[in-house]
Structures are given as structure tokens and as C-alpha cells.
Design a protein around this motif. Sequence first.
Motif, mmCIF file in Angstrom:
data_model
loop_
_atom_site.group_PDB
_atom_site.id
_atom_site.type_symbol
_atom_site.label_atom_id
_atom_site.label_comp_id
_atom_site.label_asym_id
_atom_site.label_seq_id
_atom_site.Cartn_x
_atom_site.Cartn_y
_atom_site.Cartn_z
ATOM 1 N N ARG A 288 0.834 -1.212 0.000
ATOM 2 C CA ARG A 288 0.000 0.000 0.000
ATOM 3 C C ARG A 288 0.864 1.255 0.000
ATOM 4 O O ARG A 288 0.574 2.229 -0.700
ATOM 5 N N LEU A 289 1.913 1.246 0.805
ATOM 6 C CA LEU A 289 2.796 2.413 0.835
ATOM 7 C C LEU A 289 3.518 2.607 -0.502
ATOM 8 O O LEU A 289 3.744 3.743 -0.946
ATOM 9 N N ALA A 290 3.866 1.515 -1.183
ATOM 10 C CA ALA A 290 4.520 1.624 -2.495
ATOM 11 C C ALA A 290 3.571 2.261 -3.513
ATOM 12 O O ALA A 290 3.992 3.065 -4.360
ATOM 13 N N ALA A 291 2.259 1.890 -3.435
ATOM 14 C CA ALA A 291 1.287 2.491 -4.358
ATOM 15 C C ALA A 291 1.175 3.991 -4.125
ATOM 16 O O ALA A 291 1.122 4.789 -5.074
ATOM 17 N N LEU A 292 1.141 4.401 -2.842
ATOM 18 C CA LEU A 292 1.079 5.831 -2.543
ATOM 19 C C LEU A 292 2.358 6.531 -2.988
ATOM 20 O O LEU A 292 2.317 7.668 -3.477
ATOM 21 N N HIS A 293 3.474 5.841 -2.833
ATOM 22 C CA HIS A 293 4.748 6.436 -3.264
ATOM 23 C C HIS A 293 4.772 6.625 -4.782
ATOM 24 O O HIS A 293 5.265 7.653 -5.288
ATOM 25 N N ASP A 294 4.216 5.671 -5.532
ATOM 26 C CA ASP A 294 4.162 5.809 -6.994
ATOM 27 C C ASP A 294 3.318 7.017 -7.396
ATOM 28 O O ASP A 294 3.660 7.741 -8.346
ATOM 29 N N GLN A 295 2.208 7.227 -6.684
ATOM 30 C CA GLN A 295 1.381 8.395 -6.995
ATOM 31 C C GLN A 295 2.133 9.692 -6.694
ATOM 32 O O GLN A 295 2.032 10.685 -7.441
ATOM 33 N N ALA A 296 2.898 9.696 -5.614
ATOM 34 C CA ALA A 296 3.693 10.894 -5.292
ATOM 35 C C ALA A 296 4.752 11.135 -6.358
ATOM 36 O O ALA A 296 5.012 12.283 -6.761
ATOM 37 N N LEU A 297 5.388 10.039 -6.840
ATOM 38 C CA LEU A 297 6.385 10.191 -7.898
ATOM 39 C C LEU A 297 5.744 10.724 -9.180
ATOM 40 O O LEU A 297 6.320 11.571 -9.876
#
Length: 497
Positions: A288-297
Motif C-alpha cells: 500500500r505504501l509503495a502504491a502511494l509512493h508511486d502516486q507521489a512520484l
Amino acid sequence: MIPEPRPPRAGVWPSGGLGPLGRRLFAAFAVVALASVALLTVAALIGTDRGLSSAHQADRQRAADRVAAAAADAYRAAGGWTSADLSAVRSLASGAGAGLTVRDADDETVSGGSGTGSGTEDEHGMPGSGRGHHGQGAGSGPSASASVVADGRTVGSVSLVFSAGSGSAGLSVAWRWVVVAAVGALALALGMSWFVTRRLTAPVVRIAATARALAAGDRTARARIDAPGELGDLAHAFDAMADDMGHTEQARHRLAADVAHELRTPLASLRAGLEELRDGCTEPTPHRLAALHDQALRLGRIVDDLGELAEAESARLSLHLAEVDLTALAEAATAEREPELRTAGLTVRATPGPVPLLVRADADRLHQALGNLLSNAARHCRPGDTVTVTTSATPSEALAEVADNGPGIPADELPHVFDRLWRGARARATDGSGIGLAVVKELVTAHGGTVTAASGPNGGTRLTLRLPRSAPQGPRLGLGLDAEPRVTSRANTPRGI
């Protein structure tokens, strides 16, 4: 012919008559017309006066010559002045409206009078006597004289004295016509001055009114004047400028809407995911944190691309121009992006053109444009495809071409590939931002060049960059002289397309 302008919108058209410019033009025309008419009138009056005076004097001289001829006949008939019959001479003088004086060769008066035949007689019954007597009708007007010649010798002279008003009637008539013509010419000149002034100032007033309407917020206001010459060019240029302003404003609104749309999706995902974590609805798992990180990127990449586009639009003001070898620059950009291309499973081939291939450009900006073209190929080609980088030259242009044998671009999308924030089917499939090729166009346009896109019916895309060639002058700067490219860290960072 310049048409009369139609009344503009409320508050932008003058209240009537001529504006300040029109009044000054009319005053200038009126002064020129008045001075010209006055000068021509004075010249006509002086010329008429002198012409008529010369003609009257010629008439008087001809009358004197006729009277002298008649006196010579009388002298020959009588054999001298003593018994000469001068009645015919007096009749001619009377008919010319002049007083007559006849003198002999010794300058003694033979006959003097008013020219009516009533002269004095001496004791022998002969006309007039006395020395130096000019007669009763001598007067003080214009005169004419002629010698009396009989049998080849001068035996005397005649003198005609005309009345002071002789010939004045014709002169007064001539003067009256000249003055009437001058008044008519002045009236016509003022009328034409008014007409020309209105025709000259009407388009200017119309354009000024349209400019005020545009400034007041009416983006549909146009001058729409079909006038010949420079006034027509001015009106057409103004309308073209107004159209460009309208298109620019529409593009700005569209850009703002597109930016908001592009930022809304990652922001909404981030907000929703963070709210779920905050409220304890989901566990903060690595996935879940990786998905949020991808959106931030993704959000950061869009912001970076927008900043790069803004920087490219202002590149014209910050270019550091020098003579650059386009072939060496293309090789350097290919070498830098080759790892990215190979990671995408692509084969890279370079076909260098003439060396050196000189253009006058900013090496960093041009390196950035070529890098974006290569990143675009890396993003949209399929694994196993080939990307070919070619440089070539024409007598006036230097060309750099990035071609691939990938899926190509649909024909209906080709006209839009360089539009900002425009994403075709391929860009949407690869999550591109639609900014990279717009940056390329801005950078190439800032260098006075062009960039085009073409795609074949069986796939494959060819992006061609064209720049004006530069003749070698003095020491060359930039790429093509050294093995290492002169680029900045900005250009070394791959950008999303």
C-alpha cells in the motif's frame, strides 16, 4: 475605397465629428490649401494685370501708328504742315478715345486738341499754333507716340494721350473672375480636405475604439476594415493580433484546465490512501505504501515537466548561442540515453552525418531536446524495436532524425503530438504527461528551427529536427571540438514524455 465604419459598442466610439488627429490633419490641409490658393490668386492677379496692361499698350501703339500714317498722307497731300488737312487724323484719334498732338520736325506743335476736330486756328485759317502747347485734351493718362515719315524722312510726330480709365473695365472683369475662381478653389480644397481627413482618420478611430473594447474585456471586438494601403495593413495586423490574443487566452484556460486535470488524479489517490491509513481502514503494508509512493512520484514528475515546459518557453531569452557540431551533439545524447533505451529492450543504431555539422545553438538546450526525443522512443516503442539516430545536411539546414520501427502514431494524432498536455492513445497507455514533445518544439523554435513528426502506414515513427546551418567563423565553441559533451545536470536527467 475606405468604407464608413459602423458604430462601435457603447462607450468606445467618439461622440461625432473629427478626433484630435482628424482636427490636426484638417487644419494642416486647410492651411496648405489656403496658402496655395492665396499664392496662386496673387500670381494670377499680377499676371493678368501685366498681361492686360501690355495688351492695352500694344493697342495704343497701333492706334498711334495709324494716326501717324494718316498725318503722313495729309503732309504729302499738302506738301507741308502749313496747309495740311488734319481732319482725318483727328477723327482717328477721336475714334481711339485719345487726345491728339501733332508736332513738326522742329518739335513745334502743329495741331493740338482733344481729338474731336475742334482745335484752334491761326489768322490764315490753319489749325492751331503756339509752341509747346499740347492741347486741351492732353490729359494725364497713358500715352503713345509715333513718328510721321513721308517720302523716307521724318517730318514730325504724333502723340496720343488716352484717358486714365482706359482699359480698366477689362482688368476689373479679369480680377473679378480670378477672385471668384480663387474662392471656388478654396471651397473645393477645404471640402476635399475634410473628405480625405475623414477617410484617413476613420480607420484609425475604429482601431482605437476596438482596442478600447478589447481592453474592456470584449475579446470578440474586431476592426474589420477593408482599406487599401498601409491603413488596410494596419487594420488586418490589428485583427490578427486580436485573434492571436484570443487563441492565447483560450490556450491558457485550456492549459489551466489540463494541469488541474493532470494533478487531480494523483492528488485524489494520495488523499484517499492517506485518509484510509489515518482512519485505520487499511494497514500500512509495504504494497500500500509503495502504491502511494508511486502516486507521489507521478505527481512530482508532472510538476517537473510543467516547470521544464515553462523554462523551455522562456528559452529564447536565455539561450547561450555558439557554433555547435550537431553530429557530435547527437552522438553524445544517444550515448547518454542508451542505457535507458536498452533497459526498455530497444536496439540503438547511430548513423552520423557530416563532421562537423555546424549550427548556431545552445548546446545544453539542444542536448535536452534530443534527449527528450530519445526518451519518447524509449517510452512508446515495444521491446525488440530499433531506434535509429541520423544526422544529415542540406545546403541551408542541418537535420537530426530519431526514427523507430515501433507501432507508430495514428494519422489523426500526428498534428497534435507537439501540443502541450496532449496525450494520444500511446501516451495514455504508458502514463505519459504529454509535455516532453511540447518542450522539444519550444526549444527548437527558440533556435529558429522546426520539428516534425511522421508515421508510416505499417508503423514506425520519424521525428525530424531541422536547424539553420552555420558557416564556420573563427574558433568554434561547443560540441564537436572535444570528446565530452558540454551539458548540464538538467540535461542529464531523463524526462518523462
